[in-house]
Design an enzyme around this catalytic site. Structure first.
Site, PDB file in Angstrom:
ATOM      1  N   ALA A   1      44.886 -34.247  86.264  1.00  0.00           N
ATOM      2  CA  ALA A   1      43.231 -34.790  86.858  1.00  0.00           C
ATOM      3  C   ALA A   1      43.275 -35.424  87.524  1.00  0.00           C
ATOM      4  CB  ALA A   1      42.983 -34.884  85.251  1.00  0.00           C
ATOM      5  N   ASP A   2      42.241 -35.791  88.869  1.00  0.00           N
ATOM      6  CA  ASP A   2      42.126 -36.370  89.913  1.00  0.00           C
ATOM      7  C   ASP A   2      40.822 -36.462  89.696  1.00  0.00           C
ATOM      8  OD1 ASP A   2      43.893 -37.665  92.184  1.00  0.00           O
ATOM      9  OD2 ASP A   2      42.615 -36.941  92.491  1.00  0.00           O
ATOM     10  N   THR A   3      40.244 -37.677  90.682  1.00  0.00           N
ATOM     11  CA  THR A   3      39.151 -38.630  90.146  1.00  0.00           C
ATOM     12  C   THR A   3      38.739 -38.980  92.071  1.00  0.00           C
ATOM     13  OG1 THR A   3      39.141 -39.313  88.062  1.00  0.00           O
ATOM     14  CG2 THR A   3      37.365 -39.886  89.112  1.00  0.00           C
TER      15      THR A   3
ATOM     16  N   GLY B   1      38.360 -33.655  88.840  1.00  0.00           N
ATOM     17  CA  GLY B   1      39.351 -32.318  88.926  1.00  0.00           C
ATOM     18  C   GLY B   1      39.919 -32.461  87.234  1.00  0.00           C
TER      19      GLY B   1
END
Length: 187
Positions: A68-70, A105
């Site tokens: 994930a990436d924020t 994501g």
């Protein structure tokens, strides 16, 4: 199924562990390069996919890799993690009294399939005094967070006026959506 979380984020680790699936953690070293001109809303899913591709070990039939990436977007620009105290103060001043968007994501990858999605949450901050911003920044808890804040921390308690969307997305992992994707089957 067993989840493999490729994230050093203590918030993601905590949130995913609450789902009750067998869970282990893996470390990945990924150069998070964003191609120039990439629309802000596509960056997190692209980075989550990049992280999943960096995992080179074959997955067992009962394993699902979670990456994930924020990011925080404000007035069309991406706001990452602050690199200095001054930058953190500046970030929070720009978010004060305004709305911003948090995008996370997520990539779920198994031996059989892959799913990539993005969750979006709108966050409205009340006007934050410089004294409150400095007090929060000097606590040291903002440096590892996109947008220089954690909604679950003191600054979120006093500053967040309202949100539209998933609260946990703002913490870095849209757990409800992730759970729904896992329950669809075919993994």
């Amino acid at each position: 199924m067993k989840l493999l979380l490729a994230s050093k984020s203590p918030r993601r680790r905590d949130l995913l562990s609450r789902l009750g699936f067998p869970l282990s953690f893996v470390d990945l070293d990924v150069d998070e390069v964003v191609p120039p001109g990439t629309p802000v809303d596509l960056i997190p899913a692209g980075l989550a996919l990049l992280k999943a591709k960096a995992f080179s070990k074959p997955l067992a039939n009962d394993e699902i890799l979670v990456t994930a990436d924020t990011i925080v977007a404000h007035r069309g620009d991406m706001i990452g993690k602050p690199h200095s105290r001054e930058e953190a103060i500046q970030m929070l001043q720009s978010l004060s009294g305004d709305r911003h968007t948090v995008f996370t994501g997520v990539c779920l990858k198994s031996a059989k399939r892959q799913c990539v999605f993005t969750e979006k949450t709108y966050v409205w901050f009340r006007h934050l005094s410089l004294k409150d911003i400095i007090s929060y920044v000097d606590s040291g808890s903002c440096m590892d967070k996109a947008g220089a804040y954690g909604i679950q921390e003191w600054i979120g308690l006093i500053g967040v006026e309202r949100i539209e969307g998933c609260f946990y997305n703002v913490m870095g992992l849209p757990v409800s959506r992730l759970y729904q994707e896992l329950c669809k089957g075919g993994w």
